[in-house]
Design an enzyme around this catalytic site. Structure first.
Site, PDB file in Angstrom:
ATOM      1  N   CYS A 114       0.816  -1.231   0.000  1.00 45.22           N
ATOM      2  CA  CYS A 114       0.000   0.000   0.000  1.00 45.22           C
ATOM      3  C   CYS A 114       0.845   1.276   0.000  1.00 45.22           C
ATOM      4  O   CYS A 114       0.306   2.364  -0.192  1.00 45.22           O
ATOM      5  CB  CYS A 114      -0.949   0.005   1.188  1.00 45.22           C
ATOM      6  SG  CYS A 114      -2.149  -1.337   1.130  1.00 45.22           S
ATOM      7  N   HIS A 250      -3.218   7.447   3.196  1.00 44.20           N
ATOM      8  CA  HIS A 250      -3.667   6.179   2.629  1.00 44.20           C
ATOM      9  C   HIS A 250      -5.029   5.845   3.229  1.00 44.20           C
ATOM     10  O   HIS A 250      -5.224   5.937   4.442  1.00 44.20           O
ATOM     11  CB  HIS A 250      -2.636   5.104   2.965  1.00 44.20           C
ATOM     12  CG  HIS A 250      -3.077   3.717   2.632  1.00 44.20           C
ATOM     13  ND1 HIS A 250      -3.619   3.382   1.404  1.00 44.20           N
ATOM     14  CD2 HIS A 250      -3.075   2.574   3.359  1.00 44.20           C
ATOM     15  CE1 HIS A 250      -3.922   2.098   1.409  1.00 44.20           C
ATOM     16  NE2 HIS A 250      -3.604   1.585   2.583  1.00 44.20           N
ATOM     17  N   ASN A 280     -10.209   0.127   0.749  1.00 39.65           N
ATOM     18  CA  ASN A 280      -8.751   0.229   0.631  1.00 39.65           C
ATOM     19  C   ASN A 280      -8.322  -0.266  -0.759  1.00 39.65           C
ATOM     20  O   ASN A 280      -8.411  -1.457  -1.042  1.00 39.65           O
ATOM     21  CB  ASN A 280      -8.111  -0.617   1.744  1.00 39.65           C
ATOM     22  CG  ASN A 280      -6.590  -0.581   1.715  1.00 39.65           C
ATOM     23  OD1 ASN A 280      -5.973  -0.101   0.769  1.00 39.65           O
ATOM     24  ND2 ASN A 280      -5.987  -1.112   2.766  1.00 39.65           N
TER      25      ASN A 280
HETATM   26  N1  COA Z   1     -17.994  -8.673  10.516  1.00 47.35           N
HETATM   27  C1  COA Z   1     -18.311  -9.058  11.770  1.00 47.35           C
HETATM   28  N2  COA Z   1     -17.404  -9.512  12.656  1.00 47.35           N
HETATM   29  C2  COA Z   1     -16.133  -9.567  12.257  1.00 47.35           C
HETATM   30  C3  COA Z   1     -15.728  -9.184  10.944  1.00 47.35           C
HETATM   31  C4  COA Z   1     -16.732  -8.718  10.079  1.00 47.35           C
HETATM   32  N3  COA Z   1     -16.455  -8.310   8.807  1.00 47.35           N
HETATM   33  N4  COA Z   1     -14.395  -9.328  10.842  1.00 47.35           N
HETATM   34  C5  COA Z   1     -13.949  -9.805  12.018  1.00 47.35           C
HETATM   35  N5  COA Z   1     -15.003  -9.942  12.871  1.00 47.35           N
HETATM   36  C6  COA Z   1     -14.990 -10.441  14.246  1.00 47.35           C
HETATM   37  C7  COA Z   1     -13.811 -11.322  14.536  1.00 47.35           C
HETATM   38  O1  COA Z   1     -14.031 -12.637  14.075  1.00 47.35           O
HETATM   39  C8  COA Z   1     -13.758 -11.240  16.038  1.00 47.35           C
HETATM   40  O2  COA Z   1     -14.720 -12.106  16.567  1.00 47.35           O
HETATM   41  P1  COA Z   1     -14.384 -13.001  17.864  1.00 47.35           P
HETATM   42  O3  COA Z   1     -14.112 -12.009  18.966  1.00 47.35           O
HETATM   43  O4  COA Z   1     -15.633 -13.793  18.048  1.00 47.35           O
HETATM   44  O5  COA Z   1     -13.193 -13.799  17.499  1.00 47.35           O
HETATM   45  C9  COA Z   1     -14.201  -9.820  16.347  1.00 47.35           C
HETATM   46  O6  COA Z   1     -14.855  -9.361  15.147  1.00 47.35           O
HETATM   47  C10 COA Z   1     -13.046  -8.904  16.676  1.00 47.35           C
HETATM   48  O7  COA Z   1     -12.012  -9.146  15.710  1.00 47.35           O
HETATM   49  P2  COA Z   1     -10.771  -8.222  15.622  1.00 47.35           P
HETATM   50  O8  COA Z   1      -9.936  -8.656  14.459  1.00 47.35           O
HETATM   51  O9  COA Z   1     -10.099  -8.120  16.947  1.00 47.35           O
HETATM   52  O10 COA Z   1     -11.493  -6.827  15.313  1.00 47.35           O
HETATM   53  P3  COA Z   1     -10.910  -5.420  15.192  1.00 47.35           P
HETATM   54  O11 COA Z   1     -11.608  -4.500  16.096  1.00 47.35           O
HETATM   55  O12 COA Z   1      -9.404  -5.411  15.250  1.00 47.35           O
HETATM   56  O13 COA Z   1     -11.342  -5.020  13.702  1.00 47.35           O
HETATM   57  C11 COA Z   1     -10.318  -4.870  11.551  1.00 47.35           C
HETATM   58  C12 COA Z   1     -10.873  -5.796  12.615  1.00 47.35           C
HETATM   59  C13 COA Z   1      -9.767  -5.717  10.413  1.00 47.35           C
HETATM   60  C14 COA Z   1     -11.446  -3.988  11.038  1.00 47.35           C
HETATM   61  C15 COA Z   1      -9.213  -3.985  12.170  1.00 47.35           C
HETATM   62  O14 COA Z   1      -8.307  -4.787  12.880  1.00 47.35           O
HETATM   63  C16 COA Z   1      -8.465  -3.207  11.132  1.00 47.35           C
HETATM   64  O15 COA Z   1      -9.019  -2.377  10.461  1.00 47.35           O
HETATM   65  N6  COA Z   1      -7.133  -3.440  10.998  1.00 47.35           N
HETATM   66  C17 COA Z   1      -6.335  -2.778  10.010  1.00 47.35           C
HETATM   67  C18 COA Z   1      -6.522  -3.475   8.700  1.00 47.35           C
HETATM   68  C19 COA Z   1      -5.963  -2.695   7.544  1.00 47.35           C
HETATM   69  O16 COA Z   1      -6.279  -1.537   7.375  1.00 47.35           O
HETATM   70  N7  COA Z   1      -5.142  -3.361   6.716  1.00 47.35           N
HETATM   71  C20 COA Z   1      -4.567  -2.781   5.563  1.00 47.35           C
HETATM   72  C21 COA Z   1      -3.439  -1.897   5.949  1.00 47.35           C
HETATM   73  S1  COA Z   1      -2.717  -1.165   4.532  1.00 47.35           S
END
Ligand code: COA
Length: 345
Positions: A114, A250, A280
Site C-alpha cells: 500500500c 492512505h 482500501n
Molecule cells: N464482521 C463481523 N465480525 C467480524 C468481521 C466482520 N467483517 N471481521 C472480524 N469480525 C470479528 C472477529 O471474528 C472477532 O470475533 P471473535 O471475537 O468472536 O473472534 C471480532 O470481530 C473482533 O475481531 P478483531 O480482528 O479483533 O477486530 P478489530 O476491532 O481489530 O477489527 C479490523 C478488525 C480488520 C477492522 C481492524 O483490525 C483493522 O481495520 N485493521 C487494520 C486493517 C488494515 O487496514 N489493513 C490494511 C493496511 S494497509
C-alpha cells in the site's frame, strides 16, 4: 533538499460495479453496522472481468494527461505502484505505456504494497530532480478483488479496486511546486502481519495469491508508523501540521486515519477521506484521493500537502509537497465533481 518536481495533472478511475456492505451480509457473517463502526467503509468498487490493473491505470493516466495538457508521447518515464499487476511480467507500467501510446517512455513497477504510490512517486520525482526525466507519469493501480479471500470476513470487507495517476514535471526555478521532504521506511521482520504468497513462493508454501492479515496488529503499527513518518517529514520540511492545507493519507480505515490525524494535531476538516466510498485500494488510494481533492476544489497553488501511507512489508512513508496547482477544464469535470472525467465524458 527540495526536489524541483511538481504534480501538473491528476486523474482517477473507479470501476462501475459497486459492492455495498449489504452485499457482504449475503456473502459472509457480517453486518453493515460492524463494518461501518470498525472501518468507516460503506462501499467499494470491483473490477469487471475484462478489467485489470493496467486497463484501469491507463484510464486514470488518460485523465491525468488531459489535466496536465500534455500528450502521452511527451512522457519519458512511467512508474506504476502496484502489488496486483496483470501478470508477473511485463510490468503493469509497460502495458499502460502501450495502451496510452507513450512511445518515448521507459517503464517499470514498484511494489511496496500500500506504500506503492508514495514509493513510485519518490522514484519519479528523484529522476526529474536528477535531470534523468522531464515528464513522468506515476500510476497507483490495484485489482485487489483478484487476491481477496472472499470467505474471510476479517479481510474481504476492507478492499476495493481502482486506479489513480499523476503527471510530474520539472518545476522551473522560482515557480511554485516541489517536494519539500520525503521519508520512506520498512520492517521486513513484520511481513507475517500482512502478506500474499504467489506462484514463485517456496515449494513447501501455498502458491495461491491471497491476502492474509493480522488486522489488530496491522492497525497498531499503521497508526504509529504513519504518524511518526509524517512528523519526521514535517520536521525535515521545517513545517508543522498548522502549515498544511490538506493531509491525504492512505485510505485503509477511517479509524486509522482519525487516529493519525489526532496524533498529528490535524483537524479532520483538513484531512481527505473517501474510504467510505472506495475501501482500501492499496497503491491507488492516494492518487484517487488527489484527483478527487482537485476536482472538489480542495487544493490551491502554494498549498502545503502531506501524503502518508502504510502497507504490507511492512512499509510506510510520508511526503510533504508544495502544490503547484492543477487546472481542471470544466469540460472534463464529472457532474458530481467527484472525479476527473475522461475527455469523452
Ligand atoms: N464482521 C463481523 N465480525 C467480524 C468481521 C466482520 N467483517 N471481521 C472480524 N469480525 C470479528 C472477529 O471474528 C472477532 O470475533 P471473535 O471475537 O468472536 O473472534 C471480532 O470481530 C473482533 O475481531 P478483531 O480482528 O479483533 O477486530 P478489530 O476491532 O481489530 O477489527 C479490523 C478488525 C480488520 C477492522 C481492524 O483490525 C483493522 O481495520 N485493521 C487494520 C486493517 C488494515 O487496514 N489493513 C490494511 C493496511 S494497509
Amino acid at each position: 533538499m527540495r526536489l524541483a518536481a511538481r504534480i501538473t495533472g491528476v486523474g482517477a478511475y473507479l470501476p462501475d460495479r459497486i459492492l455495498t456492505n449489504a452485499d457482504f451480509e449475503r456473502m459472509v457473517e457480517t453486518d453493515d453496522a460492524w463494518i461501518v463502526e470498525r472501518t468507516g467503509i460503506r462501499e467499494r468498487h470491483i473490477a469487471a472481468g475484462h478489467e485489470t490493473t493496467s486497463t484501469m491505470g491507463a484510464e486514470a493516466a488518460r485523465r491525468a494527461l488531459v489535466t496536465a495538457g500534455i500528450e502521452a508521447t511527451d512522457l519519458d518515464l512511467i512508474v506504476t505502484g502496484t502489488c496486483t499487476p496483470d501478470g508477473l511480467f511485463p510490468a503493469a507500467a509497460t502495458l499502460i505505456q502501450h495502451q496510452i501510446g507513450a512511445t518515448h517512455a521507459g517503464t517499470f513497477d514498484v511494489n511496496a504494497a500500500c506504500t506503492g504510490f508514495l514509493s513510485a512517486f519518490s522514484v519519479a520525482t528523484n529522476f526529474i530532480a536528477a535531470g534523468q526525466a522531464e515528464r513522468a507519469l506515476v500510476v497507483g493501480a490495484e485489482t485487489l478483488s483478484r487476491i481477496v479471500d472472499w470467505t474471510d470476513r476479517g479481510t474481504c470487507v476492507l478492499f476495493g479496486d481502482g486506479a489513480g495517476a499523476v503527471v510530474v514535471e520539472r518545476a522551473p526555478e522560482g515557480e511554485r511546486g516541489g517536494v519539500d521532504a520525503m521519508v520512506l521506511r520498512a520492517d521486513g521482520a513484520q511481513a507475517p502481519l500482512l502478506y500474499s504468497q504467489g506462484p514463485c513462493s517456496a515449494d513447501a508454501l501455498s502458491h495461491e495469491a491471497k491476502i492474509i492479515m493480522d488486522g489488530r496488529n496491522v492497525f497498531r503499527h499503521a497508526v504509529t508508523a504513519m504518524a511518526d513518518a509524517s512528523s519526521e517529514a514535517l520536521r525535515r520540511a521545517g513545517l508543522t501540521a498548522d502549515d498544511l492545507a490538506l493531509a491525504v493519507p492512505h485510505q485503509a480505515n477511517l479509524r486509522i486515519i482519525t487516529a493519525v490525524a489526532d496524533r498529528l494535531g490535524m483537524p479532520m476538516e483538513r484531512v481527505f477521506v473517501n474510504v467510505d466510498r472506495t475501501g482500501n485500494t492499496s497503491s491507488a488510494t492516494i492518487p484517487i484521493a488527489l484527483a478527487e481533492a482537485v476536482a472538489g476544489g480542495r487544493l490551491a497553488a502554494g498549498d502545503r500537502v502531506l501524503l502518508t501511507a502504510f502497507g504490507g512489508g511492512l512499509t510506510w512513508g510520508a511526503l510533504v509537497l508544495e502544490w503547484a496547482g492543477v487546472r481542471v477544464p470544466a469540460a472534463v469535470r464529472m457532474p458530481t465533481g467527484a472525479l476527473v472525467a475522461s475527455p469523452s465524458a
